[in-house]
Design a protein around this motif. Structure first.
Motif, PDB file in Angstrom:
ATOM      1  N   SER B 345       0.830  -1.210   0.000  1.00 30.70           N
ATOM      2  CA  SER B 345       0.000   0.000   0.000  1.00 30.70           C
ATOM      3  C   SER B 345       0.862   1.256   0.000  1.00 30.70           C
ATOM      4  O   SER B 345       0.441   2.288  -0.521  1.00 30.70           O
ATOM      5  CB  SER B 345      -0.898   0.031   1.229  1.00 30.70           C
ATOM      6  OG  SER B 345      -1.782  -1.042   1.205  1.00 30.70           O
ATOM      7  N   GLU B 350       6.372   4.874   0.460  1.00 22.73           N
ATOM      8  CA  GLU B 350       5.637   5.594  -0.577  1.00 22.73           C
ATOM      9  C   GLU B 350       6.271   5.473  -1.962  1.00 22.73           C
ATOM     10  O   GLU B 350       5.575   5.307  -2.964  1.00 22.73           O
ATOM     11  CB  GLU B 350       5.475   7.072  -0.199  1.00 22.73           C
ATOM     12  CG  GLU B 350       4.389   7.348   0.831  1.00 22.73           C
ATOM     13  CD  GLU B 350       4.819   7.008   2.262  1.00 22.73           C
ATOM     14  OE1 GLU B 350       6.005   6.632   2.464  1.00 22.73           O
ATOM     15  OE2 GLU B 350       3.984   7.103   3.176  1.00 22.73           O
ATOM     16  N   ALA B 353       5.571   2.108  -3.428  1.00 28.57           N
ATOM     17  CA  ALA B 353       4.176   1.963  -3.826  1.00 28.57           C
ATOM     18  C   ALA B 353       3.891   2.739  -5.116  1.00 28.57           C
ATOM     19  O   ALA B 353       3.103   2.294  -5.954  1.00 28.57           O
ATOM     20  CB  ALA B 353       3.242   2.425  -2.719  1.00 28.57           C
ATOM     21  N   CYS B 357       2.163   1.280  -8.412  1.00 28.18           N
ATOM     22  CA  CYS B 357       0.970   1.837  -9.045  1.00 28.18           C
ATOM     23  C   CYS B 357       1.226   2.160 -10.516  1.00 28.18           C
ATOM     24  O   CYS B 357       0.339   1.980 -11.355  1.00 28.18           O
ATOM     25  CB  CYS B 357       0.506   3.101  -8.312  1.00 28.18           C
ATOM     26  SG  CYS B 357      -0.239   2.731  -6.720  1.00 28.18           S
ATOM     27  N   PRO B 364      -3.452   4.916  -6.325  1.00 30.07           N
ATOM     28  CA  PRO B 364      -2.967   4.752  -4.952  1.00 30.07           C
ATOM     29  C   PRO B 364      -4.057   5.088  -3.931  1.00 30.07           C
ATOM     30  O   PRO B 364      -5.077   5.677  -4.270  1.00 30.07           O
ATOM     31  CB  PRO B 364      -1.807   5.739  -4.858  1.00 30.07           C
ATOM     32  CG  PRO B 364      -1.980   6.681  -5.990  1.00 30.07           C
ATOM     33  CD  PRO B 364      -2.804   6.018  -7.031  1.00 30.07           C
ATOM     34  N   VAL B 369       1.337   8.872  -1.654  1.00 29.28           N
ATOM     35  CA  VAL B 369       1.857   8.033  -2.734  1.00 29.28           C
ATOM     36  C   VAL B 369       1.648   8.753  -4.067  1.00 29.28           C
ATOM     37  O   VAL B 369       2.532   8.801  -4.923  1.00 29.28           O
ATOM     38  CB  VAL B 369       1.177   6.650  -2.740  1.00 29.28           C
ATOM     39  CG1 VAL B 369       1.663   5.817  -3.930  1.00 29.28           C
ATOM     40  CG2 VAL B 369       1.437   5.921  -1.442  1.00 29.28           C
TER      41      VAL B 369
END
Lengths: 310, 452, 274
Positions: B345, B350, B353, B357, B364, B369
């Motif tokens: 997640s 961040e 992630a 994504c 996100p 993020v």
């Protein structure tokens, strides 16, 4: 005759099944009766709530939602499917008993669909009945019968015809069609029964000048009534229990628009998706009682029309 | 008879031996390395996404010396059902990713654990503040986070710019403009239609309900409010299309969508000028345009806009769902599950992630993020997708209410809308929604009494 | 009864029509499973493929852990056949050859369990198997077959009853115990009936979908029927692979049926003659 020895041996030989009876039938039977008066989600202990599940069932039957809808769908499936399976089973058996060459091959071909695994048959029919690409609609369109929606349409053949006068089978009709495809089991039983009809009866009738149709109606059909009765009872039970094909063609949801939400699927989802074992147990019990009553009624009426010869 | 039975038995035995030998090659999973705790992770992804998932798992496992994730794809219908059976059966995975509205159901019954049961309290608090409002709503039941979302699915309107231009129309900014598009492109009264401007889909009562400013559930009073006047208005607006075109036309036209070759996006086939769909269709549009380019054809133009509200409705509103990580009761390695879900997640990861994504084309769950440089670069190159990310951050995006019997709630609302849209003899919208309110309320009450 | 020429022509026409309608879908399944994806799209209605793409089978087999699923299916089949044959022939012996109090009542109960919908016992069964630790093991599908099943018991009992009582009596005089009579005399004489029961159970286990759906959760334990359902959802847009997988799953049963046709049809015919 050493009866004590026999007695002990009797129980000993039956013991695996007796164990099964207690563990897999009596205990589940009693447990689900108890749970039908409870709220129970499999994780937390069951809680007694009296007849609440049953009043909910009554309410759903009255409003045609939930169990009511499933009951109506199942009734349609059985009411259309079982008579057709009798008709088709007898027709095929009569065809197979005609004195022409090559019947062994035809018998094999007719029976083959009923050994096809339900999962595979469902995949096949989903494709054959595809409204746009499927070969069934290709055939129907070429003889001017349009392109019905089959598994993607929530309507059913009869009510659509009643309303609009068009031929448009829907999801339940597709399921009936799939079940008729596997009619081979009943066909074989009819065929065996046809072989048991004494030849002398036919010969006597022929001497009396009875035509083929009369011979069929007055000799063959009465001799088949025990099998028709068997077909009726087993067909009813099978319709109610049908699960796999319904689960697969409806994506486990009874789609489209709940039109394939039959009792077996509704019960399964109530239990393991809505986590309502109590309600699901009540459904199971009501179903059991309904089936029992239906079977007993059939047995009662059977005295009037089933002919047990010999 | 004897001989053939024997032959068949021999053939079966041979088959079993062959299958046994061959099946050893099917156990392609790498073994869990020594001194690492396995995290058994169930997910539902298949196809191209599956590769992305495997890559995330690989990156996580490479970053770890404590835990080791073994991902198992469980495609198929009713993953929720299978998961619940596994929990009830006492043999659950450690972690599940699911996109069905089941958090409350399972939370209320203790089938899954709230995050604070296994994760440090300060990290859970941090997570709540970190998530987009829509994501937080999705994962909160009874005031507690029961899940960590790792992606949002947002709905918006895709429009066929080229077709709109042909008719001298503009992308809709109000509901009246959307109706106008349909009236212009498909004037009612024709025998059949080649194309429609826009047809409301019965599954979309959720989205339009929120856009009309309605709410399906009142958190404070625990009452189902599916008969909210705004929701009745939304359904009546949808039914207006049935009344103008007839249920048969709507059903037949929808069926036509279903049977496009390869289940293609109907917007691309030019069947509609406007279609509501999720962010994943951006990919399809780009692939379509690329193919046009390769064939040397003129490019068809497309665009994305928020759902246009009626007067008094909500801006940038809609229905959102998403993917949630949940940890079942009886999980063997909840700590490992927590480490992996944070990694995916992006809580405290961040940049990682953002990379995920971009690779998956996913939205996100946190502004932090979305703000990563790598993700921003990605959005600049893809303005249609940026629209969706913008909507994901809106205050007006709501999921199916997170209450026990949420799946039932969801289906019941969709089924009401489907009946209203497809049955000529359907009762009026108010009655239908009142009936549904009663039925859903009873189901929720039953589920809630259960856990007291 | 003889048919004249016109009647014969009519009979063949009807038989052929029925054969096309019933067996046609299978032919379509088989031939279409060999079409290329493009041809399935562009030319779904021609029976024979233009290009025979046997690779579809290879692709289908590699798209899922086919051999693992096949192994599980065969283990379940073999285990449940053994269980059914042992438990059911024993019970059938008790119901046909031995006198013991409650026998007739229990036989009625046995028939009754055939009429009982499986839903009634589904949930408690699930819990029971969980309690004994069989949930999510192949044993969950095999062990219960060692506890008998009404249909097979009924079928075997019908057959055992046709074996003359004199044989058992003679053996008793020779000093053989009940087990000896059952094992050395009745069973060897009943091979056709046992084969029928084994065959039916094998096919039932091969086809079973709801059992695995309810009782298995680990992919490594899935049988083909269940694996195929998952395949349907993940490859719904790849019709050629779906059809190839469905064909692969069906073919062994069709072959088995051809090899055992006589036993098979005779077995089914007996079920109707109560």
């Amino acid at each position: 005759m050493s009866s004590t020895r026999n007695r002990i041996a009797g129980y000993a030989f039956a013991s695996p099944w007796l164990g099964g009876l207690v563990l897999l039938y009596l205990f589940p039977f009693a447990a689900s009766l108890y749970w039908s008066f409870c709220r129970y989600d499999l994780i937390n202990p069951p809680q007694w709530i009296g007849g609440e599940n049953y009043t909910r069932l009554a309410d759903e039957i009255a409003t045609g939602t939930g169990f009511g809808q499933a009951l109506a769908n199942t009734a349609y499936y059985a009411a259309v499917g079982v008579p057709l399976s009798i008709l088709l089973g007898i027709t095929l058996a009569v065809l197979l008993s005609l004195p022409v060459r090559g019947q062994a091959i035809f018998r094999t071909l007719f029976f083959l669909p009923s050994v096809i695994p339900v999962v595979a048959a469902s995949i096949l029919w989903m494709w054959l009945l595809d409204p746009k690409e499927g070969i069934v609609n290709y055939g129907l369109a070429s003889i001017g019968l349009g392109t019905p929606g089959w598994l993607q349409s929530s309507g059913d053949m009869f009510s659509t015809f009643w309303r609009t006068g068009t031929f448009a089978p829907g999801s339940k009709d597709a399921l009936v069609l799939m079940s008729l495809w596997g009619v081979g089991n009943f066909m074989v039983i009819y065929l065996a029964a046809l072989g048991d009809v004494p030849k002398s009866l036919y010969e006597a009738a022929q001497l009396d000048g009875a035509g083929a149709m009369r011979r069929f109606l007055h000799i063959t059909l009465p001799m088949l009534t025990p099998i028709i009765f068997f077909n009726l009872v087993m067909g009813l039970i099978q319709s109610v229990q049908a699960f796999t094909q319904i689960y697969i063609v409806s994506e486990g949801r009874g789609s489209p628009a709940g039109s394939t939400m039959m009792i077996s699927l509704q019960l399964f989802l109530s239990a393991f998706q809505h986590l309502d074992m109590g309600y699901a147990s009540a459904v199971a019990w009501l179903l059991f009682v309904l089936l029992l009553v239906a079977t007993l009624l059939l047995f009662r009426t059977s005295r009037r029309w089933v002919y047990y010869g010999g | 008879m004897n001989r053939s039975t024997f032959q068949i038995a021999a053939i079966l035995l041979l088959l079993a031996v062959v299958a046994y030998a061959a099946s050893r090659g099917d156990n392609r999973q790498p073994p869990t390395p020594p001194h690492r705790n396995e995290v058994l992770f169930w997910h539902f992804w298949g196809g191209a996404d599956r590769t992305t998932v495997e890559e995330i798992v690989r990156r996580f496992n490479a970053s770890q010396d404590q835990h080791f994730v073994r991902a198992v794809a469980m495609p198929g219908n009713n993953l929720d059902l299978k998961f619940f059976l596994a929990v009830a059966g006492g043999d659950p995975p450690d972690l599940l990713n699911i996109d069905d509205p089941v958090i409350a159901d399972w939370g209320a019954r203790g089938a899954i654990q709230p995050l604070d049961a296994f994760a440090p309290a300060d990290e859970v608090e941090q997570a709540a503040a970190w998530l987009f409002p829509a994501a937080r709503r999705l994962a909160t039941y009874d005031g507690r986070l029961y899940a960590l979302p790792n992606g949002l699915d947002v709905r918006a309107l895709y429009y066929h710019q080229t077709m709109l231009d042909q008719y001298g129309l503009k992308p809709p900014q109000t509901l009246a403009e959307l109706d106008q598009i349909e009236a212009t492109i498909a004037p009612p009264g024709a025998a059949s239609y080649e194309r429609h401007g826009y047809l409301p889909d019965s599954r979309r009562l959720w989205a339009w309900g929120y856009v009309f400013g309605g709410q399906f559930y009142n958190e404070a009073t625990h009452q189902v409010t599916a008969d909210d006047p705004q929701l009745i208005a939304a359904l009546e607006w949808m039914v207006g299309y049935r009344q103008r075109y007839g249920p048969a036309e709507i059903a037949a036209f929808r069926q036509g969508d279903q049977s496009l070759p390869g289940k293609a996006f109907p917007l691309l086939a030019g069947r509609y000028a406007v279609v509501m769909d999720g962010q994943w269709r951006v990919r399809d549009i780009r692939a379509f345009q690329k193919a046009q380019q390769e064939r040397g054809e003129p490019l068809t133009e497309f665009g994305v806009c928020p759902l246009p509200p009626p007067r008094g409705g909500l801006q940038r509103a809609g229905w959102v769902n998403g993917n949630n990580f949940v940890v079942p009761r009886g999980a063997n390695n909840a700590a490992g599950a927590w480490a992996f879900m944070k990694f995916w997640s992006g809580l405290g990861h961040e940049a990682e992630a953002a990379k995920t994504c971009v690779a998956g084309g996913w939205i996100p769950v946190s502004a932090q993020v979305a703000q990563q440089a790598e993700f921003q670069t990605f959005l600049q190159a893809e303005p249609m997708f940026a629209q969706f990310v913008d909507l994901a951050g809106s205050e007006n995006q709501y999921p199916v209410p997170v209450v026990p019997a949420g799946a039932f709630f969801n289906n019941e609302i969709k089924s009401v809308a489907e009946r209203a849209m497809l049955r000529a003899a359907a009762p009026d919208c108010r009655t239908m929604l009142q009936d549904a309110t009663r039925v859903i309320q009873r189901q929720i009450d039953a589920a809630q009494e259960n856990d007291r | 009864m003889k048919l004249n020429l016109a009647e014969k022509v009519l009979a063949y026409a009807a038989l052929l029509l029925a054969a096309v309608l019933l067996a046609g879908p299978l032919a379509i399944l088989f031939f279409s499973s060999l079409k290329t994806p493009a041809e399935i799209q562009s030319n779904p209605h021609a029976l024979l493929p233009q290009i025979w793409r046997w690779e579809n089978y290879g692709d289908a087999v590699t798209a899922m852990p086919f051999f693992l699923y096949l192994r599980n299916t065969l283990l379940i089949c073999l285990g449940s056949v053994i269980g059914t044959v042992i438990s059911c022939s024993m019970a059938a012996y008790a119901f046909s050859k031995l006198q013991w109090p409650g026998r007739n009542l229990l036989f009625g109960v046995l028939i009754g369990t055939m009429l009982l919908p499986w839903h009634v016992t589904m949930i408690p069964r699930f819990l029971l198997l969980r309690e004994v630790g069989l949930y999510n093991t192949l044993g969950a599908l095999i062990v219960p077959t060692f506890l008998g099943d009404a249909f097979s018991i009924f079928l075997l009992r019908q057959f055992f009853r046709t074996i003359p009582e004199d044989l058992s009596e003679a053996a008793r005089i020779d000093g053989l115990g009940e087990w000896g009579i059952f094992w050395r005399i009745i069973l060897p004489l009943s091979k056709p009936a046992v084969a029928t029961v084994a065959l039916f159970q094998f096919i039932a286990a091969w086809n079973d979908f709801s059992g695995p759906l309810l009782l298995l959760s680990d992919k490594r334990n899935f049988p083909l029927a269940y694996g195929l359902e998952q395949f349907v959802s993940s490859y719904s847009d790849q019709t050629h692979l779906l059809l190839a997988a469905a064909t692969l799953f069906t073919l062994p049963i069709v072959i088995l049926f051809f090899l055992t046709q006589r036993t098979f049809l005779k077995g089914i015919a007996t079920t109707g003659l109560k």
